[in-house]
Scaffold this motif. Structure first.
Motif, mmCIF file in Angstrom:
data_model
loop_
_atom_site.group_PDB
_atom_site.id
_atom_site.type_symbol
_atom_site.label_atom_id
_atom_site.label_comp_id
_atom_site.label_asym_id
_atom_site.label_seq_id
_atom_site.Cartn_x
_atom_site.Cartn_y
_atom_site.Cartn_z
ATOM 1 N N LEU A 28 0.825 -1.203 0.000
ATOM 2 C CA LEU A 28 0.000 0.000 0.000
ATOM 3 C C LEU A 28 0.860 1.254 0.000
ATOM 4 O O LEU A 28 0.530 2.249 -0.637
ATOM 5 C CB LEU A 28 -0.929 0.002 1.226
ATOM 6 C CG LEU A 28 -2.118 -0.956 1.158
ATOM 7 C CD1 LEU A 28 -2.870 -0.950 2.485
ATOM 8 C CD2 LEU A 28 -3.061 -0.581 0.020
ATOM 9 N N TYR A 29 1.979 1.195 0.719
ATOM 10 C CA TYR A 29 2.886 2.350 0.765
ATOM 11 C C TYR A 29 3.384 2.683 -0.642
ATOM 12 O O TYR A 29 3.381 3.837 -1.066
ATOM 13 C CB TYR A 29 4.069 2.048 1.680
ATOM 14 C CG TYR A 29 5.107 3.142 1.714
ATOM 15 C CD1 TYR A 29 4.948 4.251 2.549
ATOM 16 C CD2 TYR A 29 6.240 3.074 0.915
ATOM 17 C CE1 TYR A 29 5.892 5.270 2.573
ATOM 18 C CE2 TYR A 29 7.184 4.079 0.936
ATOM 19 C CZ TYR A 29 7.007 5.168 1.772
ATOM 20 O OH TYR A 29 7.946 6.162 1.781
ATOM 21 N N LYS A 30 3.789 1.639 -1.381
ATOM 22 C CA LYS A 30 4.308 1.859 -2.734
ATOM 23 C C LYS A 30 3.222 2.387 -3.661
ATOM 24 O O LYS A 30 3.491 3.161 -4.582
ATOM 25 C CB LYS A 30 4.890 0.554 -3.276
ATOM 26 C CG LYS A 30 6.171 0.114 -2.577
ATOM 27 C CD LYS A 30 6.712 -1.166 -3.166
ATOM 28 C CE LYS A 30 8.011 -1.581 -2.472
ATOM 29 N NZ LYS A 30 8.552 -2.848 -3.038
ATOM 30 N N VAL A 31 1.972 1.934 -3.428
ATOM 31 C CA VAL A 31 0.871 2.367 -4.280
ATOM 32 C C VAL A 31 0.454 3.797 -3.971
ATOM 33 O O VAL A 31 0.229 4.611 -4.860
ATOM 34 C CB VAL A 31 -0.337 1.415 -4.124
ATOM 35 C CG1 VAL A 31 -1.559 1.977 -4.836
ATOM 36 C CG2 VAL A 31 0.007 0.032 -4.662
ATOM 37 N N LEU A 32 0.359 4.118 -2.665
ATOM 38 C CA LEU A 32 -0.178 5.404 -2.243
ATOM 39 C C LEU A 32 0.838 6.542 -2.343
ATOM 40 O O LEU A 32 0.481 7.681 -2.578
ATOM 41 C CB LEU A 32 -0.698 5.303 -0.801
ATOM 42 C CG LEU A 32 -1.896 4.362 -0.599
ATOM 43 C CD1 LEU A 32 -2.225 4.245 0.885
ATOM 44 C CD2 LEU A 32 -3.115 4.848 -1.376
ATOM 45 N N VAL A 33 2.120 6.222 -2.111
ATOM 46 C CA VAL A 33 3.144 7.259 -2.191
ATOM 47 C C VAL A 33 3.531 7.447 -3.657
ATOM 48 O O VAL A 33 4.272 6.659 -4.227
ATOM 49 C CB VAL A 33 4.376 6.885 -1.342
ATOM 50 C CG1 VAL A 33 5.440 7.968 -1.468
ATOM 51 C CG2 VAL A 33 3.983 6.709 0.114
ATOM 52 N N LYS A 34 3.006 8.480 -4.252
ATOM 53 C CA LYS A 34 3.209 8.701 -5.674
ATOM 54 C C LYS A 34 4.501 9.462 -5.948
ATOM 55 O O LYS A 34 4.968 10.246 -5.125
ATOM 56 C CB LYS A 34 2.021 9.479 -6.250
ATOM 57 C CG LYS A 34 0.694 8.727 -6.159
ATOM 58 C CD LYS A 34 -0.432 9.554 -6.766
ATOM 59 C CE LYS A 34 -1.759 8.798 -6.692
ATOM 60 N NZ LYS A 34 -2.872 9.585 -7.268
ATOM 61 N N LYS A 35 5.036 9.226 -7.111
ATOM 62 C CA LYS A 35 6.223 9.946 -7.533
ATOM 63 C C LYS A 35 5.889 11.420 -7.725
ATOM 64 O O LYS A 35 4.754 11.757 -8.058
ATOM 65 C CB LYS A 35 6.751 9.361 -8.844
ATOM 66 C CG LYS A 35 7.236 7.930 -8.739
ATOM 67 C CD LYS A 35 7.697 7.417 -10.091
ATOM 68 C CE LYS A 35 8.162 5.976 -9.982
ATOM 69 N NZ LYS A 35 8.596 5.432 -11.297
ATOM 70 N N PRO A 36 6.858 12.286 -7.510
ATOM 71 C CA PRO A 36 6.601 13.720 -7.702
ATOM 72 C C PRO A 36 6.206 14.023 -9.142
ATOM 73 O O PRO A 36 6.720 13.418 -10.083
ATOM 74 C CB PRO A 36 7.934 14.369 -7.326
ATOM 75 C CG PRO A 36 8.954 13.293 -7.488
ATOM 76 C CD PRO A 36 8.254 12.029 -7.110
ATOM 77 N N ARG A 37 5.287 14.961 -9.299
ATOM 78 C CA ARG A 37 4.803 15.319 -10.632
ATOM 79 C C ARG A 37 5.836 16.132 -11.404
ATOM 80 O O ARG A 37 5.971 15.996 -12.614
ATOM 81 C CB ARG A 37 3.509 16.134 -10.531
ATOM 82 C CG ARG A 37 2.364 15.427 -9.836
ATOM 83 C CD ARG A 37 1.105 16.264 -9.874
ATOM 84 N NE ARG A 37 1.324 17.626 -9.362
ATOM 85 C CZ ARG A 37 1.309 17.932 -8.070
ATOM 86 N NH1 ARG A 37 1.102 16.993 -7.164
ATOM 87 N NH2 ARG A 37 1.496 19.178 -7.676
ATOM 88 N N GLN A 38 6.530 17.016 -10.688
ATOM 89 C CA GLN A 38 7.438 17.941 -11.357
ATOM 90 C C GLN A 38 8.687 18.137 -10.512
ATOM 91 O O GLN A 38 8.610 18.463 -9.328
ATOM 92 C CB GLN A 38 6.743 19.287 -11.581
ATOM 93 C CG GLN A 38 7.577 20.294 -12.351
ATOM 94 C CD GLN A 38 6.842 21.616 -12.522
ATOM 95 O OE1 GLN A 38 6.117 22.040 -11.637
ATOM 96 N NE2 GLN A 38 7.023 22.269 -13.662
ATOM 97 N N VAL A 39 9.848 17.903 -11.112
ATOM 98 C CA VAL A 39 11.136 18.069 -10.427
ATOM 99 C C VAL A 39 12.042 18.951 -11.276
ATOM 100 O O VAL A 39 12.141 18.765 -12.496
ATOM 101 C CB VAL A 39 11.825 16.712 -10.180
ATOM 102 C CG1 VAL A 39 13.227 16.924 -9.612
ATOM 103 C CG2 VAL A 39 11.004 15.841 -9.240
ATOM 104 N N LYS A 40 12.689 19.897 -10.634
ATOM 105 C CA LYS A 40 13.669 20.740 -11.307
ATOM 106 C C LYS A 40 14.999 20.631 -10.560
ATOM 107 O O LYS A 40 15.022 20.658 -9.330
ATOM 108 C CB LYS A 40 13.202 22.196 -11.341
ATOM 109 C CG LYS A 40 11.930 22.414 -12.167
ATOM 110 C CD LYS A 40 11.505 23.871 -12.159
ATOM 111 C CE LYS A 40 10.224 24.078 -12.967
ATOM 112 N NZ LYS A 40 9.795 25.506 -12.953
#
Length: 235
Positions: A28-40
């Motif tokens: 669930l942690y891997k599913v719920l913790v989403k990757k950042p949408r935008q990184v600079k």
């Protein structure tokens, strides 16, 4: 509850249920913790301290944008930076700093940073060792006088030099970790960081430190060659 009255079967059932809940929680942690949408990534147009982060972002399949600075633009933005230095990273509109901290953050979205606390400790051990080595190399990196720079580099790779000691100790650490990579059998962010440092030597980017130095440390050279096969951009 009187544990003395718990049967072996009941105890085993409880253990299995707890293990199952742990695995479900990790999933669930891997599913719920989403990757950042935008990184600079804001840094100079070089690998340096941002190189491992850029590589980790690509391996984690996280899209990012490079914002390159030069001396002039860096000096202009310096007062506004969290610690007055680059690289800095923008995640979903929020600016954060410290390259190793961000490297761990990105590593959590792939298999590059272990979830097991002790394995993560071993990765951190390598990362902190590399940070120490970069600190002792800093005077030679900042020195503008070529003759003085070469003298500092000569001292670094002397038998009792700081870089010699680091490379020797890192070789021993890798050997004790009993794997093909810096912290064990699995590639991690520690290898990305170590690679960036070894690449400066291998490419002849440090005047006075010949690439042949790597030949004295076969385990480190092997890590360099393994990571060098990755199809990622460090700059």
């Amino acid at each position: 509850m009187d544990l003395s009255k718990v049967t072996g079967k009941e105890f085993l059932s409880g253990v299995l249920a707890g293990a199952g809940a742990l695995l479900v929680g990790q999933h669930l942690y891997k599913v719920l913790v989403k990757k950042p949408r935008q990184v600079k990534v804001t840094y100079f147009k070089m690998a340096g301290r941002a190189g491992p982060v850029r590589a980790a972002l690509q391996l984690a399949k996280i899209k990012y944008e490079n914002l390159f600075v030069n001396r002039e633009s860096f000096n202009a933005m310096k007062p506004k930076l969290p610690f007055g230095q680059v690289p800095v990273f923008e995640v979903n509109g929020e600016v954060v700093s410290q390259s190793n901290a961000f490297l761990r953050y990105v590593g959590r979205f792939s298999s590059l940073y272990p979830t097991d606390p002790f394995k993560a400790l071993k990765v951190d051990e390598v990362l902190d060792g590399i940070s120490d080595a970069l600190l002792v190399m800093r005077p030679s990196l900042m020195e503008k006088d070529l003759e003085k720079k070469l003298q500092l580099r000569k001292e670094l790779i002397s038998p009792d030099g700081a870089l010699t000691k680091f490379m020797t100790n890192m070789q021993k650490l890798v050997e004790s970790n009993k794997g093909s990579y810096a912290a064990g059998s699995q590639m991690s962010i520690a290898d990305l960081s170590l690679y960036t440092m070894l690449k400066m030597i291998n490419d002849g980017g440090l005047d006075g430190i010949p690439p042949s130095v790597l030949g004295d440390y076969p385990l480190l050279k092997n890590i360099f060659e393994n990571i060098n096969t990755l199809n990622v951009s460090w700059e």
